[in-house]
Design a protein around this motif. Structure first.
Motif, mmCIF file in Angstrom:
data_model
loop_
_atom_site.group_PDB
_atom_site.id
_atom_site.type_symbol
_atom_site.label_atom_id
_atom_site.label_comp_id
_atom_site.label_asym_id
_atom_site.label_seq_id
_atom_site.Cartn_x
_atom_site.Cartn_y
_atom_site.Cartn_z
ATOM 1 N N ILE A 46 -4.713 94.936 40.060
ATOM 2 C CA ILE A 46 -3.154 94.798 40.296
ATOM 3 C C ILE A 46 -2.822 94.907 38.775
ATOM 4 N N LEU A 47 -2.062 95.638 38.515
ATOM 5 C CA LEU A 47 -1.022 95.698 36.934
ATOM 6 C C LEU A 47 0.341 95.876 37.121
ATOM 7 N N VAL A 48 0.914 95.704 36.243
ATOM 8 C CA VAL A 48 2.550 95.490 36.195
ATOM 9 C C VAL A 48 2.885 96.532 35.072
ATOM 10 N N ARG A 49 4.131 96.939 35.428
ATOM 11 C CA ARG A 49 4.774 97.790 34.142
ATOM 12 C C ARG A 49 6.296 97.363 33.947
ATOM 13 N N GLN A 50 6.622 96.852 32.859
ATOM 14 C CA GLN A 50 7.923 96.167 32.448
ATOM 15 C C GLN A 50 8.306 96.453 31.097
ATOM 16 N N VAL B 11 -4.258 100.076 40.886
ATOM 17 C CA VAL B 11 -5.153 101.202 40.113
ATOM 18 C C VAL B 11 -6.657 100.899 40.331
ATOM 19 N N GLU B 12 -7.331 102.000 40.587
ATOM 20 C CA GLU B 12 -8.465 101.815 41.085
ATOM 21 C C GLU B 12 -9.450 101.713 39.549
ATOM 22 N N LYS B 13 -10.407 100.907 39.804
ATOM 23 C CA LYS B 13 -11.065 100.620 38.532
ATOM 24 C C LYS B 13 -11.703 101.659 37.789
ATOM 25 N N ASN B 14 -12.209 102.664 38.718
ATOM 26 C CA ASN B 14 -12.929 103.914 37.979
ATOM 27 C C ASN B 14 -11.947 104.687 37.460
ATOM 28 N N VAL C 227 -0.806 82.499 30.838
ATOM 29 C CA VAL C 227 -2.106 82.847 31.606
ATOM 30 C C VAL C 227 -1.819 84.274 31.885
ATOM 31 N N ALA C 228 -2.877 85.169 31.740
ATOM 32 C CA ALA C 228 -2.968 86.684 32.118
ATOM 33 C C ALA C 228 -3.968 86.879 33.452
ATOM 34 N N ILE C 229 -3.571 87.592 34.467
ATOM 35 C CA ILE C 229 -4.362 87.577 35.683
ATOM 36 C C ILE C 229 -4.891 88.887 36.070
ATOM 37 N N ILE C 230 -6.158 88.825 35.847
ATOM 38 C CA ILE C 230 -7.049 89.943 36.347
ATOM 39 C C ILE C 230 -7.306 89.666 37.975
ATOM 40 N N CYS C 231 -6.776 90.439 38.702
ATOM 41 C CA CYS C 231 -6.713 90.242 40.100
ATOM 42 C C CYS C 231 -7.242 91.696 40.805
ATOM 43 N N THR C 232 -8.496 91.542 41.330
ATOM 44 C CA THR C 232 -8.817 92.698 42.262
ATOM 45 C C THR C 232 -8.559 92.565 43.849
ATOM 46 N N LEU C 233 -8.007 93.661 44.429
ATOM 47 C CA LEU C 233 -7.657 93.453 45.760
ATOM 48 C C LEU C 233 -8.985 93.730 46.400
ATOM 49 N N LYS C 234 -9.119 93.164 47.575
ATOM 50 C CA LYS C 234 -10.338 93.059 48.493
ATOM 51 C C LYS C 234 -9.941 93.857 49.765
ATOM 52 N N PRO C 235 -10.224 94.604 50.301
ATOM 53 C CA PRO C 235 -11.734 95.457 50.100
ATOM 54 C C PRO C 235 -11.665 96.645 49.231
ATOM 55 N N SER C 236 -10.319 97.075 48.678
ATOM 56 C CA SER C 236 -10.412 98.421 48.058
ATOM 57 C C SER C 236 -10.927 98.386 46.621
ATOM 58 N N GLY C 237 -10.913 97.116 45.889
ATOM 59 C CA GLY C 237 -11.339 97.212 44.479
ATOM 60 C C GLY C 237 -10.418 97.398 43.598
ATOM 61 N N ARG C 238 -9.117 97.815 44.079
ATOM 62 C CA ARG C 238 -8.143 98.129 43.099
ATOM 63 C C ARG C 238 -7.520 96.932 41.900
ATOM 64 N N LEU D 50 -9.033 103.611 35.772
ATOM 65 C CA LEU D 50 -8.273 102.807 34.816
ATOM 66 C C LEU D 50 -8.170 103.711 33.451
ATOM 67 N N ALA D 51 -9.179 103.853 32.755
ATOM 68 C CA ALA D 51 -9.164 104.732 31.427
ATOM 69 C C ALA D 51 -8.367 105.825 31.405
ATOM 70 N N ASP D 52 -8.279 106.676 32.541
ATOM 71 C CA ASP D 52 -7.431 107.747 32.819
ATOM 72 C C ASP D 52 -5.950 107.507 32.860
ATOM 73 N N PHE D 53 -5.787 106.359 33.722
ATOM 74 C CA PHE D 53 -4.571 105.826 33.940
ATOM 75 C C PHE D 53 -3.823 105.478 32.583
ATOM 76 N N LEU D 54 -4.589 104.601 31.952
ATOM 77 C CA LEU D 54 -4.030 104.074 30.489
ATOM 78 C C LEU D 54 -3.818 105.263 29.387
ATOM 79 N N ARG D 55 -4.604 106.153 29.719
ATOM 80 C CA ARG D 55 -4.417 107.455 28.599
ATOM 81 C C ARG D 55 -3.224 108.300 29.092
ATOM 82 N N ASP D 56 -2.972 108.408 30.353
ATOM 83 C CA ASP D 56 -1.688 109.127 30.670
ATOM 84 C C ASP D 56 -0.506 108.151 30.280
#
Length: 183
Positions: A57-61, A150-153, A44-55, A155-161
């Protein structure tokens, strides 16, 4: 086309290598090598959105097969007899400390069907960040996981970095990011 046989070539604690015999569309018998999971009922992979911020949850490992840090959704193996929804709730808590609720479980998906029979279900979840309290993880002995919010808006820049830093990017996460960009 159909599979005729499956012979185990090698086996470890969590994986096995199989030689598959199958007939092609012309009836010719062919051979294929494939990896399979052992001692679990998928993942199972989990796409979890925090409320109310909309961020998100990702992991680095660190992932030994790619020999570098990876950016991924929290994820884990489904224990035999365990429901994927239970796995999602358990793995989110164990890996990140967050307690969330499952909104939906998607059908099994195969990320590399030419290599492995492993099926992963995506669990769409949310977690109320105002009700979390102190976050406590429960890593397996071999896990060393960093939680990333990570803020959804962004995400693309975060992944590029992350990619520029030499970190590996999980395909499910990249697909999700591409879907967000298309909106």
């Amino acid at each position: 086309m159909e599979r005729i046989s499956c012979e185990t070539i090698a086996s470890g604690k969590w994986l096995q290598l199989n030689e598959l015999k199958y007939s092609d569309r012309n009836g010719k018998i062919r051979s294929w090598e494939a990896a399979a999971r052992r001692n679990c009922a998928g993942a199972v992979a989990i796409i979890c959105t925090l409320k109310p911020s909309g961020r998100l949850i990702l992991v680095r490992q660190y992932r030994p097969p790619v020999a570098r840090l990876t950016i991924e959704f929290p994820a884990g193996l489904v224990n035999p007899g365990e429901d994927p929804e239970e796995t999602a709730v358990r793995e989110l808590r164990e890996e990140t400390g967050y307690r969330g609720k499952v909104l939906r479980i998607l059908p099994p998906a195969y990320s590399s069907p030419g290599l492995t029979s492993e099926a992963t279900r995506l669990a769409l979840m949310e977690a109320d960040e105002t009700e979390q309290g102190e976050l406590q993880t429960q890593f397996d002995e071999s896990e060393d996981i960093e939680t990333l919010l990570v803020e959804k808006n962004a995400l693309a820049d975060f992944l590029r970095d992350a990619e520029r830093r030499g970190e590996a990017l999980d395909g499910k996460l990249l697909s999700y990011a591409a879907g967000l960009a298309e909106r």
